[in-house]
Enzyme design. Structure first.
Site: not given
Length: 201
Positions: A140-141
């Site tokens: 994700g991030c």
């Protein structure tokens, strides 16, 4: 979950020039998940090793003043992020990740630490070129920040023992893909920082 080095035969960046460390979203909303909690200690070790090597340490965090700031994707896909309000317990840094009062903190509202933030300007002020990245979550991030770092011509390095995801399969696939396309994935963040004394430019 693996912390083994990922070697895919695509070549190594072999860069340690002007290193810095960015820790992504080491907040309790993410670190209290049993699947990712062990990597919080890896983040703490990496932060301590970076400081010992004289390397700047920068923290990213997600905070929202109101629901409208989440945007359409996170409103639909990640409603739990609504809990990341200023002052909320789940928005605080985990005690294990090595945050020290006074460290620079960049607040973000999207997956990448570079989108609508001051991160790029801050890293230039700190004269960072090789960007070690740790934190949550791998696919994700962390991935979004690494991809944008590569696009901005940093030399990204992912510390495999200090990143994690809710799914082992997704975590492993993300590390393979990042190593093949955008970054060097190294197995041991502490060892990488310790080696800077002889290899950093």
């Amino acid at each position: 979950m693996t912390a083994e080095p990922v070697q895919v035969g695509m070549g190594r960046l072999a860069s340690t020039e002007r290193p810095g460390l960015v820790l992504v979203d080491c907040q309790k909303l993410f670190t209290l998940d049993p699947a990712v909690s062990a990597a919080a200690e890896g983040c703490g070790r990496a932060a301590a090793a970076a400081r010992a090597a004289g390397v700047p340490v920068v923290w990213l965090r997600v905070l929202f003043e109101d629901d409208d700031e989440l945007g359409p994707v996170w409103t639909a896909k990640a409603p739990a992020l609504k809990q990341l309000r200023p002052g909320a317990e789940l928005a605080e840094f985990d005690d294990r990740v090595g945050y020290v009062d006074g460290d620079p903190v960049v607040t973000k509202k999207r997956a990448s630490g570079f989108v609508h933030t001051v991160l790029d300007d801050l890293l230039h002020e700190l004269d960072v070129h090789t960007l070690a990245v740790a934190g949550f979550t791998t696919a994700g991030c962390v991935r979004a920040t690494v991809v944008d770092a590569a696009s901005l011509d940093y030399a990204p390095v992912v510390l495999a023992d200090a990143v994690a995801d809710r799914s082992t399969a997704i975590h492993d696939a993300a590390l393979v893909d990042l190593d093949a396309r955008y970054a060097d994935v190294v197995p041991d963040g502490v060892a990488w920082f310790r080696a800077l004394g002889t290899t950093a430019g």
